[in-house]
Design a protein around this motif. Structure first.
Motif, PDB file in Angstrom:
ATOM      1  N   SER A 251       8.510  25.229  27.834  1.00 50.34           N
ATOM      2  CA  SER A 251       9.253  26.245  28.580  1.00 50.34           C
ATOM      3  C   SER A 251       9.817  25.682  29.883  1.00 50.34           C
ATOM      4  N   LEU A 252       8.994  24.948  30.628  1.00 52.27           N
ATOM      5  CA  LEU A 252       9.460  24.378  31.891  1.00 52.27           C
ATOM      6  C   LEU A 252      10.540  23.320  31.663  1.00 52.27           C
ATOM      7  N   SER A 253      10.444  22.573  30.578  1.00 53.84           N
ATOM      8  CA  SER A 253      11.486  21.591  30.260  1.00 53.84           C
ATOM      9  C   SER A 253      12.824  22.291  30.006  1.00 53.84           C
ATOM     10  N   PHE A 254      12.758  23.391  29.284  1.00 52.83           N
ATOM     11  CA  PHE A 254      13.968  24.163  29.003  1.00 52.83           C
ATOM     12  C   PHE A 254      14.584  24.698  30.295  1.00 52.83           C
ATOM     13  N   ILE A 255      13.734  25.200  31.169  1.00 50.96           N
ATOM     14  CA  ILE A 255      14.217  25.736  32.445  1.00 50.96           C
ATOM     15  C   ILE A 255      14.803  24.630  33.318  1.00 50.96           C
ATOM     16  N   ASN A 256      14.171  23.442  33.306  1.00 53.37           N
ATOM     17  CA  ASN A 256      14.701  22.324  34.095  1.00 53.37           C
ATOM     18  C   ASN A 256      16.082  21.906  33.618  1.00 53.37           C
ATOM     19  N   ILE A 257      16.305  21.922  32.298  1.00 54.85           N
ATOM     20  CA  ILE A 257      17.634  21.614  31.774  1.00 54.85           C
ATOM     21  C   ILE A 257      18.639  22.642  32.273  1.00 54.85           C
ATOM     22  N   ALA A 258      18.243  23.919  32.253  1.00 58.51           N
ATOM     23  CA  ALA A 258      19.131  24.978  32.741  1.00 58.51           C
ATOM     24  C   ALA A 258      19.409  24.806  34.226  1.00 58.51           C
ATOM     25  N   PHE A 259      18.398  24.371  35.002  1.00 53.06           N
ATOM     26  CA  PHE A 259      18.585  24.111  36.423  1.00 53.06           C
ATOM     27  C   PHE A 259      19.681  23.070  36.664  1.00 53.06           C
ATOM     28  N   ALA A 260      19.707  22.071  35.792  1.00 52.57           N
ATOM     29  CA  ALA A 260      20.706  21.007  35.950  1.00 52.57           C
ATOM     30  C   ALA A 260      22.083  21.455  35.489  1.00 52.57           C
ATOM     31  N   ILE A 261      22.125  22.221  34.398  1.00 51.24           N
ATOM     32  CA  ILE A 261      23.413  22.597  33.815  1.00 51.24           C
ATOM     33  C   ILE A 261      24.104  23.711  34.598  1.00 51.24           C
ATOM     34  N   ALA A 262      23.327  24.698  35.068  1.00 50.78           N
ATOM     35  CA  ALA A 262      23.915  25.878  35.712  1.00 50.78           C
ATOM     36  C   ALA A 262      24.826  25.540  36.888  1.00 50.78           C
TER      37      ALA A 262
END
Length: 395
Positions: free
Chosen positions: A137-148
Motif C-alpha cells: 500500500s505504501l509503495s503504491f502511495i509513494n508512486i502516486a506521490f511522485a506522479i501527482a
C-alpha cells in the motif's frame, strides 16, 4: 490482530488512502503555470501568488504533525472525515476568491485539511493492514506521490486554457468531493477492520524524546532542507522558465514533468542499492548536492551560465540525488522506534514540509532575477543540510 482481507477490500482502501494523501500535492502543483494569470486577476504581484505555496506548506506541515500525533488517541475515521471537509471548504474559498487575501486564507485552510489525509491515512494503514499489505500500500502511495505533482501542471494547463483559471480550483474541489465519497463508501469496511481501542504509545514516545530527540531533529532538518530545494524550484520555475525565457505553459509543464521523473529515477536507484546503508546513501547524496549547488553558484555569475539547458541540467541532477536521499531519511527516522512509529511518521512529514516551506519562501524573499534567486536559495539550503549531516553517526 489483523483480519483476513480480500484483494478487493485491500485495493479499495489503498485507493482511498492514496487519493486522500495526494490532495495537497495536487492542489499546489496544478495551478503553478498560472501564477502570472492569478496575479493579474487579483491585481497583485506574482510574488504574492508564489508565497501561496509557502503558506500552504506551513499549514500542511503543522496539520500533519498535530494530526499524526493526535490520531493515536482519537477516532481516525472521523478525523479523516473532518480533514476532507476542511480541505473542501478551503478549496471552495480559493475557487471563489476575488482578492489575494481570500486566496491565501483559502490555501491555508486547504493545507490544514490536506495534512490530515496524509498522516491519519498512514496511521490507519498501520492498524488494518498486515506487514506485506502495508508495504504494498505504501509503495503504491509513494508512486502516486511522485506522479501527482508531475502531471498536475499539465492537467492544470489543459483545464485552465480551455475553461479559465478558476476552473482549475473547481477541478480540485471535485477531487476533494470524490475523496469524501470514497471515504464514505469504505466507512463500513474501516469499522470492521479497525481495532476497538488505539494502543497508548504516550510512555514510549516520552522515552524516545528523552533519549533520541536530537538525532531525530538532525535527520529531519537535514532532509527537510533538501526537500526545500524542490519547492524552491516549484515556486520560482514559472518566473524562471516562462517569464525569463518566454516559453509556453505547456513547455513549462513538460520541463516540470522531467524534473519529477528525475526524482523518481533517484528513488528507483535507491531501491536498487538496497545493500548500502540508508545513512551512507543519505550523507553522500547530500554531499554531492551541496558540492553541485556551490559549483553552480560559482559558475552562474562570473561566466553568465544562464541558459535554460544549463539550469535544467543542474535541477535534474540535483533532483535525482534528492530522490535517493529522501527515502533514506524516512527509513532512518522510522528506524529509531517501532513502538512510536506514528509519532515518527508525523515528525518526518513535519520536517519535510517545513523545509519545503522554507525553500518556497526563501526564494521569494531574494529580490533578484529568478535564476539568481533560485541559485542562492538552493545553495544555502544544500550547504545547511550537509553541515547538519556531519553530526550524524551510524547507530
Amino acid at each position: 490482530m489483523k483480519h483476513t482481507m480480500s484483494r478487493h477490500t485491500f485495493y479499495s482502501l489503498t485507493v482511498t488512502f492514496t487519493i486522500l494523501s495526494i490532495l495537497g500535492q495536487l492542489s499546489t502543483s496544478i495551478y503553478s503555470p498560472f501564477f502570472f494569470d492569478l496575479a493579474a486577476i487579483y491585481d497583485s504581484y506574482v510574488g504574492i501568488i508564489e508565497k501561496s505555496v509557502a503558506v500552504f506548506l506551513i499549514a500542511f506541515s503543522l496539520s500533519q504533525l498535530v494530526s499524526g500525533v493526535a490520531c493515536d488517541y482519537l477516532n481516525k475515521q472521523k478525523f479523516l472525515l473532518y480533514g476532507v471537509l476542511v480541505f473542501i471548504a478551503g478549496t471552495l474559498m480559493v475557487a471563489l476568491a476575488t482578492e489575494e487575501n481570500t486566496f491565501l486564507v483559502g490555501r491555508v485552510i486547504q493545507g490544514l485539511g490536506g495534512g490530515v489525509g496524509v498522516s491519519v491515512s498512514r496511521g490507519l494503514s498501520r492498524q488494518i493492514f498486515s506487514e506485506k499489505q502495508l508495504n504494498a500500500s505504501l509503495s503504491f502511495i509513494n508512486i502516486a506521490f511522485a506522479i501527482a505533482p508531475a502531471i498536475a501542471p499539465l492537467v492544470g494547463t489543459l483545464i485552465g486554457e480551455s475553461f479559465g483559471v478558476s476552473s482549475i480550483f473547481y477541478f480540485v474541489l471535485v477531487m476533494g468531493v470524490f475523496a469524501l465519497l470514497l471515504l464514505l463508501s469504505v466507512s463500513t469496511t474501516l469499522k470492521q477492520y479497525m481495532p476497538t481501542t488505539s494502543e497508548n504509545v504516550f510512555g514510549d514516545t516520552l522515552a524516545l524524546i528523552k533519549s533520541t530527540m536530537m538525532k531525530i531533529v538532525s535527520v529531519g532538518m537535514a532532509s527537510g532542507l533538501l526537500y526545500g530545494i524542490v519547492f524552491s524550484f516549484i515556486t520560482i520555475s514559472p518566473s524562471m522558465i516562462m517569464q525569463q525565457f518566454g516559453l509556453t505553459k505547456t513547455v513549462f509543464s513538460i520541463y516540470s514533468l522531467l524534473a519529477t521523473l528525475s526524482f523518481v529515477m533517484g528513488s528507483i536507484i535507491n531501491i536498487r542499492l538496497a545493500s548500502v546503508s540508508p545513512l551512507f546513501k543519505f550523507k553522500y547524496s547530500s554531499l554531492f548536492i551541496a558540492v553541485l549547488s556551490v559549483l553552480f553558484g560559482l559558475l552562474i555569475s562570473p561566466f553568465a551560465i544562464k541558459g535554460l539547458m544549463g539550469i535544467l541540467t543542474y535541477c535534474y541532477i540535483t533532483f535525482f540525488f534528492i530522490g535517493i536521499a529522501m527515502p533514506c531519511s524516512v527509513t532512518i527516522m522510522l528506524g529509531y522506534s517501532d513502538k512510536s512509529a506514528g509519532f515518527l511518521a508525523a515528525l518526518t512529514g513535519f520536517f519535510h514540509l517545513t523545509g519545503a516551506a522554507i525553500g518556497a519562501y526563501a526564494v521569494t524573499l531574494i529580490t533578484l532575477e529568478p535564476i539568481i534567486s533560485f541559485c542562492l536559495s538552493s545553495c544555502g539550503l544544500s550547504v545547511a543540510s550537509i553541515l547538519i549531516c556531519t553530526t550524524l553517526k551510524r547507530n
